[in-house]
Design a protein around this motif. Structure first.
Motif, PDB file in Angstrom:
ATOM      1  N   GLN A  12       2.695  10.664  13.153  1.00 32.55           N
ATOM      2  CA  GLN A  12       3.586  11.128  12.092  1.00 32.55           C
ATOM      3  C   GLN A  12       4.669  10.108  11.759  1.00 32.55           C
ATOM      4  O   GLN A  12       5.158  10.070  10.625  1.00 32.55           O
ATOM      5  CB  GLN A  12       4.239  12.453  12.493  1.00 32.55           C
ATOM      6  CG  GLN A  12       3.269  13.636  12.591  1.00 32.55           C
ATOM      7  CD  GLN A  12       2.656  14.008  11.253  1.00 32.55           C
ATOM      8  OE1 GLN A  12       1.669  13.426  10.814  1.00 32.55           O
ATOM      9  NE2 GLN A  12       3.249  14.983  10.596  1.00 32.55           N
ATOM     10  N   ARG A  13       5.022   9.274  12.718  1.00 35.25           N
ATOM     11  CA  ARG A  13       6.030   8.243  12.467  1.00 35.25           C
ATOM     12  C   ARG A  13       5.469   7.049  11.701  1.00 35.25           C
ATOM     13  O   ARG A  13       6.235   6.190  11.250  1.00 35.25           O
ATOM     14  CB  ARG A  13       6.633   7.740  13.788  1.00 35.25           C
ATOM     15  CG  ARG A  13       7.548   8.728  14.470  1.00 35.25           C
ATOM     16  CD  ARG A  13       8.364   8.032  15.554  1.00 35.25           C
ATOM     17  NE  ARG A  13       7.535   7.466  16.613  1.00 35.25           N
ATOM     18  CZ  ARG A  13       7.139   8.120  17.689  1.00 35.25           C
ATOM     19  NH1 ARG A  13       7.487   9.388  17.866  1.00 35.25           N
ATOM     20  NH2 ARG A  13       6.407   7.529  18.602  1.00 35.25           N
ATOM     21  N   ARG A  14       4.157   6.975  11.566  1.00 33.98           N
ATOM     22  CA  ARG A  14       3.511   5.831  10.936  1.00 33.98           C
ATOM     23  C   ARG A  14       2.820   6.288   9.643  1.00 33.98           C
ATOM     24  O   ARG A  14       1.750   6.897   9.693  1.00 33.98           O
ATOM     25  CB  ARG A  14       2.491   5.206  11.887  1.00 33.98           C
ATOM     26  CG  ARG A  14       3.139   4.567  13.121  1.00 33.98           C
ATOM     27  CD  ARG A  14       2.103   4.216  14.180  1.00 33.98           C
ATOM     28  NE  ARG A  14       2.662   3.400  15.247  1.00 33.98           N
ATOM     29  CZ  ARG A  14       3.364   3.875  16.288  1.00 33.98           C
ATOM     30  NH1 ARG A  14       3.579   5.191  16.393  1.00 33.98           N
ATOM     31  NH2 ARG A  14       3.850   3.054  17.203  1.00 33.98           N
ATOM     32  N   PRO A  15       3.394   5.989   8.495  1.00 42.45           N
ATOM     33  CA  PRO A  15       2.844   6.507   7.231  1.00 42.45           C
ATOM     34  C   PRO A  15       1.377   6.153   7.012  1.00 42.45           C
ATOM     35  O   PRO A  15       0.611   6.986   6.502  1.00 42.45           O
ATOM     36  CB  PRO A  15       3.725   5.843   6.162  1.00 42.45           C
ATOM     37  CG  PRO A  15       4.998   5.519   6.860  1.00 42.45           C
ATOM     38  CD  PRO A  15       4.630   5.202   8.274  1.00 42.45           C
ATOM     39  N   LEU A  16       0.967   4.944   7.392  1.00 42.59           N
ATOM     40  CA  LEU A  16      -0.422   4.555   7.163  1.00 42.59           C
ATOM     41  C   LEU A  16      -1.372   5.331   8.071  1.00 42.59           C
ATOM     42  O   LEU A  16      -2.447   5.767   7.634  1.00 42.59           O
ATOM     43  CB  LEU A  16      -0.600   3.052   7.370  1.00 42.59           C
ATOM     44  CG  LEU A  16       0.128   2.162   6.358  1.00 42.59           C
ATOM     45  CD1 LEU A  16      -0.038   0.691   6.725  1.00 42.59           C
ATOM     46  CD2 LEU A  16      -0.382   2.409   4.943  1.00 42.59           C
ATOM     47  N   MET A  63       0.824  -1.197   0.000  1.00 43.16           N
ATOM     48  CA  MET A  63       0.000   0.000   0.000  1.00 43.16           C
ATOM     49  C   MET A  63       0.863   1.253   0.000  1.00 43.16           C
ATOM     50  O   MET A  63       0.579   2.214  -0.725  1.00 43.16           O
ATOM     51  CB  MET A  63      -0.925   0.003   1.207  1.00 43.16           C
ATOM     52  CG  MET A  63      -1.939   1.142   1.195  1.00 43.16           C
ATOM     53  SD  MET A  63      -3.052   1.033   2.594  1.00 43.16           S
ATOM     54  CE  MET A  63      -4.377   2.113   2.027  1.00 43.16           C
ATOM     55  N   ILE A  64       1.896   1.257   0.810  1.00 45.32           N
ATOM     56  CA  ILE A  64       2.788   2.419   0.861  1.00 45.32           C
ATOM     57  C   ILE A  64       3.477   2.631  -0.483  1.00 45.32           C
ATOM     58  O   ILE A  64       3.659   3.762  -0.939  1.00 45.32           O
ATOM     59  CB  ILE A  64       3.815   2.249   1.995  1.00 45.32           C
ATOM     60  CG1 ILE A  64       3.111   2.340   3.357  1.00 45.32           C
ATOM     61  CG2 ILE A  64       4.919   3.303   1.898  1.00 45.32           C
ATOM     62  CD1 ILE A  64       3.982   1.961   4.537  1.00 45.32           C
ATOM     63  N   PHE A 117      -5.297  -1.189   9.175  1.00 44.69           N
ATOM     64  CA  PHE A 117      -5.330   0.084   9.885  1.00 44.69           C
ATOM     65  C   PHE A 117      -5.647  -0.102  11.363  1.00 44.69           C
ATOM     66  O   PHE A 117      -5.129   0.636  12.220  1.00 44.69           O
ATOM     67  CB  PHE A 117      -6.322   1.038   9.218  1.00 44.69           C
ATOM     68  CG  PHE A 117      -5.763   1.700   7.995  1.00 44.69           C
ATOM     69  CD1 PHE A 117      -4.854   2.737   8.108  1.00 44.69           C
ATOM     70  CD2 PHE A 117      -6.116   1.267   6.724  1.00 44.69           C
ATOM     71  CE1 PHE A 117      -4.317   3.343   6.988  1.00 44.69           C
ATOM     72  CE2 PHE A 117      -5.582   1.859   5.591  1.00 44.69           C
ATOM     73  CZ  PHE A 117      -4.682   2.905   5.722  1.00 44.69           C
ATOM     74  N   LEU A 118      -6.480  -1.077  11.677  1.00 49.16           N
ATOM     75  CA  LEU A 118      -6.746  -1.349  13.086  1.00 49.16           C
ATOM     76  C   LEU A 118      -5.483  -1.841  13.782  1.00 49.16           C
ATOM     77  O   LEU A 118      -5.215  -1.485  14.931  1.00 49.16           O
ATOM     78  CB  LEU A 118      -7.866  -2.376  13.229  1.00 49.16           C
ATOM     79  CG  LEU A 118      -9.279  -1.891  12.895  1.00 49.16           C
ATOM     80  CD1 LEU A 118     -10.274  -3.031  13.047  1.00 49.16           C
ATOM     81  CD2 LEU A 118      -9.687  -0.724  13.780  1.00 49.16           C
ATOM     82  N   ARG A 119      -4.696  -2.658  13.098  1.00 48.88           N
ATOM     83  CA  ARG A 119      -3.445  -3.122  13.699  1.00 48.88           C
ATOM     84  C   ARG A 119      -2.480  -1.961  13.916  1.00 48.88           C
ATOM     85  O   ARG A 119      -1.780  -1.895  14.933  1.00 48.88           O
ATOM     86  CB  ARG A 119      -2.792  -4.196  12.823  1.00 48.88           C
ATOM     87  CG  ARG A 119      -1.669  -4.932  13.559  1.00 48.88           C
ATOM     88  CD  ARG A 119      -0.997  -5.947  12.680  1.00 48.88           C
ATOM     89  NE  ARG A 119      -0.291  -5.346  11.546  1.00 48.88           N
ATOM     90  CZ  ARG A 119       0.685  -5.948  10.871  1.00 48.88           C
ATOM     91  NH1 ARG A 119       1.061  -7.183  11.200  1.00 48.88           N
ATOM     92  NH2 ARG A 119       1.276  -5.356   9.863  1.00 48.88           N
ATOM     93  N   VAL A 157      -3.635  -0.282  17.012  1.00 52.10           N
ATOM     94  CA  VAL A 157      -3.231  -1.033  18.205  1.00 52.10           C
ATOM     95  C   VAL A 157      -1.793  -0.699  18.578  1.00 52.10           C
ATOM     96  O   VAL A 157      -1.468  -0.461  19.754  1.00 52.10           O
ATOM     97  CB  VAL A 157      -3.399  -2.550  17.976  1.00 52.10           C
ATOM     98  CG1 VAL A 157      -2.700  -3.351  19.081  1.00 52.10           C
ATOM     99  CG2 VAL A 157      -4.871  -2.930  17.921  1.00 52.10           C
ATOM    100  N   ASP A 158      -0.928  -0.664  17.593  1.00 49.97           N
ATOM    101  CA  ASP A 158       0.480  -0.371  17.825  1.00 49.97           C
ATOM    102  C   ASP A 158       0.651   1.039  18.387  1.00 49.97           C
ATOM    103  O   ASP A 158       1.406   1.268  19.345  1.00 49.97           O
ATOM    104  CB  ASP A 158       1.249  -0.530  16.509  1.00 49.97           C
ATOM    105  CG  ASP A 158       2.747  -0.340  16.686  1.00 49.97           C
ATOM    106  OD1 ASP A 158       3.343  -1.093  17.473  1.00 49.97           O
ATOM    107  OD2 ASP A 158       3.314   0.554  16.040  1.00 49.97           O
ATOM    108  N   LEU A 159      -0.060   2.001  17.820  1.00 49.10           N
ATOM    109  CA  LEU A 159       0.029   3.383  18.273  1.00 49.10           C
ATOM    110  C   LEU A 159      -0.524   3.516  19.695  1.00 49.10           C
ATOM    111  O   LEU A 159       0.091   4.152  20.564  1.00 49.10           O
ATOM    112  CB  LEU A 159      -0.730   4.294  17.302  1.00 49.10           C
ATOM    113  CG  LEU A 159      -0.610   5.804  17.524  1.00 49.10           C
ATOM    114  CD1 LEU A 159      -0.765   6.535  16.184  1.00 49.10           C
ATOM    115  CD2 LEU A 159      -1.662   6.328  18.488  1.00 49.10           C
TER     116      LEU A 159
END
Length: 230
Positions: free
Chosen positions: A94-98, A19-20, A58-60, A63-65
């Protein structure tokens, strides 16, 4: 033999990388299966549609964030104060592109992917979060339409670069600091809560976000076949 969650994570990792690189529109289930080293049918065992797979992705990411934010609150209850919590949230996003693409509505990356069902699930938790920060006097009691007002202010910090590129000068840390100052002065009482209240608020809010993560993980890792049995 890999466990179902391990296999699901490998598929989601592949989907995120593609996706990225390509954007949602151009990625196919066949592409994802090849990248993950599994058969196309295996992907469909976990998610019936491409849209559902990417919603799980996106849910995962969420969860990480959330885990990162909760860990900070548990280390230091002061981090539960809205200006600090939202400052950390901005930087983590901002650190996570998705996640950044989701918050800003990046059409090039997201294409026609809809997040309506995820947003509906998250709304209940948003309401409960605001109830808790109000309960512990972490926000002022004279702000009209508090959820709308704070959400609009925070969203502006993510969106202003897209709306007016000439304002895109500050780096992410400077933007996060400005966001923290804005939230602190606009939405928090002059007198902060005492230590005991902060500790109680941190415990309840951390528990709420643990519940969110458990809810999201269940949705991500419950296969289509398992859902049909329940």
């Amino acid at each position: 033999m890999p466990q179902p969650t391990e296999r699901a994570d490998r598929i989601l990792d592949a989907a995120g990388e593609l996706m990225i690189r390509l954007g949602y529109r151009k990625v196919t289930i066949e592409d994802i299966a090849k990248q993950a080293g599994v058969g196309k049918g295996t992907v469909y065992l976990h998610w019936r549609t491409k849209e559902r797979l990417f919603e799980s992705l996106f849910l995962r990411e969420s969860v990480d964030l959330i885990t990162e934010l909760v860990d900070a609150v548990r280390r230091d209850p002061d981090e539960v104060r809205p200006h600090r919590f939202l400052q950390n949230s901005f930087l983590a996003t901002q650190r996570r592109p998705l996640m950044r693409a989701l918050v800003t509505g990046d059409a090039e990356l997201l294409g026609n992917l809809k997040q309506a069902s995820a947003q509906i699930r998250g709304q209940e938790f948003t309401t409960r979060y605001f109830e808790l920060i109000t309960k512990y006097d972490l926000v002022r009691d004279d702000v009209p339409h508090l959820i709308f007002s704070m959400s609009a202010a925070v969203t502006g910090f993510f969106m202003v670069d897209n709306i007016n590129p000439h304002l895109a000068g500050p780096d992410d840390r400077a933007k996060a600091d400005a966001l923290a100052l804005t939230v602190r002065r606009a939405f928090e009482p002059e007198q902060g809560p005492d230590r005991a209240s902060l500790i109680s608020a941190a415990a309840e809010i951390s528990a709420l976000f643990d519940e969110i993560n458990a809810n999201y993980r269940k949705w991500i890792y419950t296969s289509e076949m398992d859902m049909e049995r329940t």
